[in-house]
Write a protein that holds these residues in place. Structure first.
Motif, short mmCIF file in Angstrom:
data_model
loop_
_atom_site.label_atom_id
_atom_site.label_comp_id
_atom_site.label_asym_id
_atom_site.label_seq_id
_atom_site.Cartn_x
_atom_site.Cartn_y
_atom_site.Cartn_z
N PRO A 90 0.82 -1.22 0.00
CA PRO A 90 0.00 0.00 0.00
C PRO A 90 0.85 1.27 0.00
N GLU A 92 0.65 5.66 0.60
CA GLU A 92 0.15 6.47 1.70
C GLU A 92 -1.38 6.62 1.70
N ASN A 93 -2.02 6.34 0.55
CA ASN A 93 -3.48 6.39 0.45
C ASN A 93 -4.12 5.01 0.47
N ASN A 94 -3.32 4.00 0.78
CA ASN A 94 -3.77 2.60 0.84
C ASN A 94 -4.13 2.03 -0.54
N ASN A 95 -3.53 2.60 -1.59
CA ASN A 95 -3.69 2.08 -2.94
C ASN A 95 -2.47 1.22 -3.27
#
Length: 112
Positions: A90, A92-95
């Motif tokens: 992931p 920092e935006n969990n993408n």
């Protein structure tokens, strides 16, 4: 965190492959692509569903080297059979950010 021993880890077959085609996957519950990945003559071409649309366009992906688990049982996702699990971490935006060699390497190579 639980621990595994080396024998358990060695059973996971992680290989490098090259993405050769990318298709939209509108039937998926979450935005995803259908990937076709070439793992070389020993494994051949396999398909995978990947929720990576936030960080990658199809043009970014074709020709990209990726790491994937090749010995999981196939999984049916919205009528599509995913044969390998492409690995990512992931951001920092969990993408998802794909795990990829930082140099050109032969396809089909096993992670060790």
């Amino acid at each position: 965190m639980s621990y595994i021993d080396f024998e358990q880890f060695s059973e996971v077959d992680i290989r490098v492959g090259r993405i050769i085609s990318v298709e939209a996957f509108p039937e998926a519950r979450k935005p995803a692509y259908k990937l076709t990945i070439d793992f070389g003559s020993s494994i051949g071409t396999k398909r995978s569903s990947a929720q990576i649309t936030d960080n990658y366009s199809p043009d970014d992906l074709v020709g990209k080297l990726v790491l994937a688990v090749c010995n999981l049982r196939p999984k049916r996702i919205a009528g599509f059979v995913s044969e390998v699990l492409v690995l990512g971490v992931p951001d920092e935006n969990n993408n998802v950010v794909l795990v990829s060699p930082d140099k050109e390497v032969p396809i089909g190579g096993k992670l060790y």
